[in-house]
Write a protein that holds these residues in place. Sequence first.
Motif, PDB file in Angstrom:
ATOM      1  N   ARG A  66      43.663  36.832  36.826  1.00 57.65           N
ATOM      2  CA  ARG A  66      43.831  36.561  35.325  1.00 57.65           C
ATOM      3  C   ARG A  66      43.841  37.804  34.364  1.00 57.65           C
ATOM      4  NH1 ARG A  66      40.259  32.207  36.814  1.00 57.65           N
ATOM      5  NH2 ARG A  66      38.078  33.626  36.171  1.00 57.65           N
ATOM      6  N   LYS A  67      42.885  38.594  34.531  1.00 56.70           N
ATOM      7  CA  LYS A  67      43.007  39.941  33.861  1.00 56.70           C
ATOM      8  C   LYS A  67      44.213  40.758  34.041  1.00 56.70           C
ATOM      9  CE  LYS A  67      40.479  44.455  33.419  1.00 56.70           C
ATOM     10  NZ  LYS A  67      39.379  45.328  33.832  1.00 56.70           N
ATOM     11  N   GLN A  68      44.804  40.972  35.311  1.00 57.22           N
ATOM     12  CA  GLN A  68      46.104  41.559  35.472  1.00 57.22           C
ATOM     13  C   GLN A  68      47.411  40.597  34.656  1.00 57.22           C
ATOM     14  OE1 GLN A  68      46.780  44.417  36.560  1.00 57.22           O
ATOM     15  NE2 GLN A  68      44.536  44.949  36.955  1.00 57.22           N
ATOM     16  N   MET A  69      47.228  39.435  34.709  1.00 60.34           N
ATOM     17  CA  MET A  69      48.371  38.668  34.395  1.00 60.34           C
ATOM     18  C   MET A  69      48.300  38.784  32.710  1.00 60.34           C
ATOM     19  SD  MET A  69      50.433  37.680  36.496  1.00 60.34           S
ATOM     20  CE  MET A  69      51.553  36.304  35.635  1.00 60.34           C
ATOM     21  N   LEU A  82      47.308  41.123  31.113  1.00 60.11           N
ATOM     22  CA  LEU A  82      47.880  42.502  30.513  1.00 60.11           C
ATOM     23  C   LEU A  82      49.219  42.735  30.732  1.00 60.11           C
ATOM     24  CD1 LEU A  82      47.149  45.532  29.480  1.00 60.11           C
ATOM     25  CD2 LEU A  82      46.717  45.937  32.007  1.00 60.11           C
ATOM     26  N   HIS A  83      49.802  42.231  31.725  1.00 60.20           N
ATOM     27  CA  HIS A  83      51.106  42.475  32.125  1.00 60.20           C
ATOM     28  C   HIS A  83      52.160  41.299  31.945  1.00 60.20           C
ATOM     29  CE1 HIS A  83      48.972  45.494  34.626  1.00 60.20           C
ATOM     30  NE2 HIS A  83      49.896  46.131  34.167  1.00 60.20           N
ATOM     31  N   HIS A  84      51.573  40.062  31.298  1.00 60.43           N
ATOM     32  CA  HIS A  84      52.679  38.880  31.376  1.00 60.43           C
ATOM     33  C   HIS A  84      53.541  39.609  30.171  1.00 60.43           C
ATOM     34  CE1 HIS A  84      54.374  35.052  30.511  1.00 60.43           C
ATOM     35  NE2 HIS A  84      53.943  34.665  31.814  1.00 60.43           N
ATOM     36  N   PRO A  85      54.954  39.212  30.327  1.00 57.11           N
ATOM     37  CA  PRO A  85      55.934  39.391  29.356  1.00 57.11           C
ATOM     38  C   PRO A  85      55.459  39.031  27.926  1.00 57.11           C
ATOM     39  CG  PRO A  85      57.024  38.793  31.523  1.00 57.11           C
ATOM     40  CD  PRO A  85      55.632  38.679  31.601  1.00 57.11           C
ATOM     41  N   ASP A  86      55.196  37.977  27.815  1.00 56.50           N
ATOM     42  CA  ASP A  86      54.757  37.239  26.524  1.00 56.50           C
ATOM     43  C   ASP A  86      53.562  37.745  26.023  1.00 56.50           C
ATOM     44  OD1 ASP A  86      56.833  35.181  26.848  1.00 56.50           O
ATOM     45  OD2 ASP A  86      55.414  33.648  27.577  1.00 56.50           O
TER      46      ASP A  86
END
Length: 292
Positions: free
Chosen positions: A248-251, A253-257
């Motif tokens: 969850r933390k990585q997503m 930080l890095h999710h395009p939205d």
Amino acid sequence: MQVWGKVVGVFFGFMFGRFAGAVLGLIVGHIFDTTYSRDFSQKGGFARFFSSSNDIQQQAVFFHSLFSALGHIAKSDGKVTEQDIQIASALMDQMALSGDTRKEAQQAFRDGKQRDFALVEMLQQFKEQCHARRDVMQIFLEILIQAACVNQRLSTPQYAILVKIAKTLGFKKMELDFLVHTFEAEQRFRDARTRAQNQQSSRNQQGRSRSYNAQDPQYSPTAALNDAFKILGIENTDDVKTIKKAYRKQMSLHHPDKLVSKGLPEQTLQLSKKKAQDIQAAYELLRQKKNF
């Protein structure tokens, strides 16, 4: 020809940042002249400009900082090679930079190659512009690492420049090493997935079974599992709760939205999509192996 944006940009840039500020002001002014001045009077005049100028300046600072830093890394070995230029061009392609924006990125790369380039001052200005947001600066570092490491291992001088960049932005050497090792794991993980997909596609075209899943001789299941943990930034001894939290933390930080909401240029989205895909694939592998 519209020039007022450049004039105002250079004036205020010099006031706040002397020569480096004037250069940045010229870039921001040029973007305004070429992009916004055409419909300036029809869309609210100066009120509209000042309501959106921060976004324009953030993007100009981001691109100039990124590509000038990349040019400085390339020059650290004493000579900028054809491969260095190709790497910078490939990054511009990935970010879909074209027209004036691409020319500005190319000029920033050339600026960074200069012996007297003020790297620390440039980074301090970037840090101030992004309000010292650690997530934005980490994305900046990750893109630099990807470009510097994509086809080769870092040389000692290149690594020294990356350490200097990280330190100026407030990251410890240990944190930089973690990001480098994470990228290396992502690259191995992504390459193996690409090979597997190509093999599957080839077999499908030949009319063979779709359930084919032979082991990649270049990449063992154990290596894949270890790299999946590295991509999520955790240890292979961590429990399911820790894995889910890290995912969850990585997503986040890095999710395009999420990147757009942080004020990063839209051109970074293509890079973030690949990163998010790697994170998702790593998590799915761990779910299968851990049965959760």
